[in-house]
Write a protein that holds these residues in place. Structure first.
Motif, short mmCIF file in Angstrom:
data_model
loop_
_atom_site.label_atom_id
_atom_site.label_comp_id
_atom_site.label_asym_id
_atom_site.label_seq_id
_atom_site.Cartn_x
_atom_site.Cartn_y
_atom_site.Cartn_z
N TYR A 135 41.26 -16.69 -38.19
CA TYR A 135 40.80 -16.06 -36.98
C TYR A 135 39.21 -16.75 -36.59
O TYR A 135 38.38 -16.58 -37.54
N LEU A 136 39.32 -17.37 -35.45
CA LEU A 136 38.45 -18.29 -35.24
C LEU A 136 37.44 -17.63 -34.18
O LEU A 136 37.78 -16.93 -33.22
N PHE A 137 36.01 -17.72 -34.43
CA PHE A 137 34.91 -17.34 -33.68
C PHE A 137 34.24 -18.59 -33.54
O PHE A 137 33.81 -19.20 -34.24
N ARG A 138 33.28 -18.08 -32.32
CA ARG A 138 32.05 -19.11 -32.03
C ARG A 138 30.79 -18.14 -31.89
O ARG A 138 30.85 -17.27 -31.13
N CYS A 139 29.84 -18.67 -32.48
CA CYS A 139 28.69 -18.02 -32.51
C CYS A 139 28.16 -17.95 -30.78
O CYS A 139 27.88 -19.19 -30.20
N SER A 140 27.68 -16.75 -30.41
CA SER A 140 27.38 -17.00 -28.91
C SER A 140 25.67 -17.28 -28.76
O SER A 140 25.35 -17.74 -27.82
N ASP B 154 23.88 -11.58 -34.13
CA ASP B 154 24.79 -11.14 -32.95
C ASP B 154 26.21 -11.28 -33.42
O ASP B 154 26.55 -12.15 -34.42
N ALA B 155 27.16 -10.62 -32.58
CA ALA B 155 28.42 -10.55 -32.86
C ALA B 155 28.93 -12.11 -32.40
O ALA B 155 28.29 -12.37 -31.10
N ALA B 156 29.90 -12.89 -32.82
CA ALA B 156 30.19 -13.91 -32.24
C ALA B 156 31.48 -13.61 -31.12
O ALA B 156 32.10 -12.46 -31.22
N GLN B 157 31.86 -14.62 -30.46
CA GLN B 157 33.17 -14.57 -29.79
C GLN B 157 34.29 -14.84 -30.41
O GLN B 157 34.58 -15.80 -31.13
N TYR C 239 32.27 -10.54 -25.87
CA TYR C 239 32.53 -11.07 -27.49
C TYR C 239 34.03 -11.36 -27.41
O TYR C 239 34.55 -11.79 -28.58
N PHE C 240 34.87 -11.28 -26.51
CA PHE C 240 36.12 -11.60 -26.61
C PHE C 240 36.86 -12.24 -25.04
O PHE C 240 37.13 -11.68 -24.21
N PRO C 241 36.32 -13.55 -25.03
CA PRO C 241 36.68 -14.10 -23.74
C PRO C 241 37.70 -14.17 -22.81
O PRO C 241 38.14 -14.02 -21.88
N ASP C 242 39.12 -14.15 -23.83
CA ASP C 242 40.44 -14.15 -23.17
C ASP C 242 41.47 -13.33 -23.94
O ASP C 242 42.37 -13.98 -24.76
N PRO C 243 41.39 -12.29 -24.00
CA PRO C 243 42.21 -11.31 -24.75
C PRO C 243 43.79 -11.24 -24.27
O PRO C 243 44.64 -10.93 -24.88
N VAL C 244 44.04 -11.83 -22.87
CA VAL C 244 45.20 -12.09 -22.26
C VAL C 244 45.87 -13.20 -22.84
O VAL C 244 47.09 -13.17 -23.57
N ALA C 245 45.18 -14.27 -23.46
CA ALA C 245 45.88 -15.55 -24.08
C ALA C 245 46.21 -15.03 -25.47
O ALA C 245 47.06 -15.63 -25.94
N THR C 246 45.56 -14.23 -25.95
CA THR C 246 45.69 -13.80 -27.24
C THR C 246 46.75 -12.84 -27.38
O THR C 246 47.39 -12.21 -28.33
N GLY C 247 47.22 -12.02 -26.35
CA GLY C 247 48.15 -11.02 -26.20
C GLY C 247 47.80 -9.70 -26.45
O GLY C 247 48.41 -8.86 -26.82
#
Length: 180
Positions: free
Chosen positions: A163-168, A112-115, A8-16
């Protein structure tokens, strides 16, 4: 070593939210090269250094009682779709959180939780496309004139921020905006 994948969090490095570091993880006792940079809720008095591997496999939760977001925040405190307990546990116990200006929320859709894609300002939101803009607007609870004023000031690194999310499941965009 490759970083663990968070559904649910594809790129936590990019967001810091996960950063390079030589710090030793307080859960596994190893310096893995990366640590979580966000807020941790834990039974321990000080828990400043957790590696992403201990978050992903649930070790940080099992060993230290660590959670990363309030369980009620998954689904926006009842504003969005309810999700099964296992989905909520995945978000709260095995997914890094992100910081927002006020209370962090996790958008849910299609039961479902979104990404989480990251914080965005107007420029970033427009770059994703009109569906992303519409998704944030639909969840804003603002009148058209209030939306226009807030949207004009939307800033990824300032306030207000979206804060942007995309449905899985269906790839719809949604989320929320917040300000200091």
């Amino acid at each position: 070593m490759d970083l663990p994948k968070f559904k649910y969090f594809p790129d936590p490095v990019a967001t810091g939210d996960i950063v390079k570091s030589d710090a030793v993880c307080e859960c596994c006792g190893k310096a893995q090269g990366y640590v979580y940079a966000g807020i941790v809720y834990t039974d321990e008095e000080d828990c400043d250094s957790l590696c992403p591997w201990c978050i992903a496999d649930g070790s940080a939760h099992k060993k230290l009682g660590a959670t990363f977001i309030d369980e009620d925040a998954v689904g926006g405190y009842g504003s969005w779709d309810s999700v099964p307990k296992k989905v909520s546990a995945e978000i709260t116990q095995r997914t890094p959180a992100f910081s927002s200006w006020q209370a962090t929320q996790w958008w849910t859709h299609c039961r479902d939780a979104a990404q989480f894609l990251g914080p965005v300002g107007r420029k970033e939101l427009e770059a994703v496309g009109p569906d992303a803009v519409a998704g944030i607007k639909a969840n804003s609870d603002l009148t058209d004139s209030e939306w226009d004023a807030m949207y004009a000031d939307l800033d990824k690194d300032g306030s207000p921020t979206a804060y942007l999310f995309r449905c899985s499941k269906c790839n719809a965009f949604g989320g929320f905006w917040d300000c200091d």
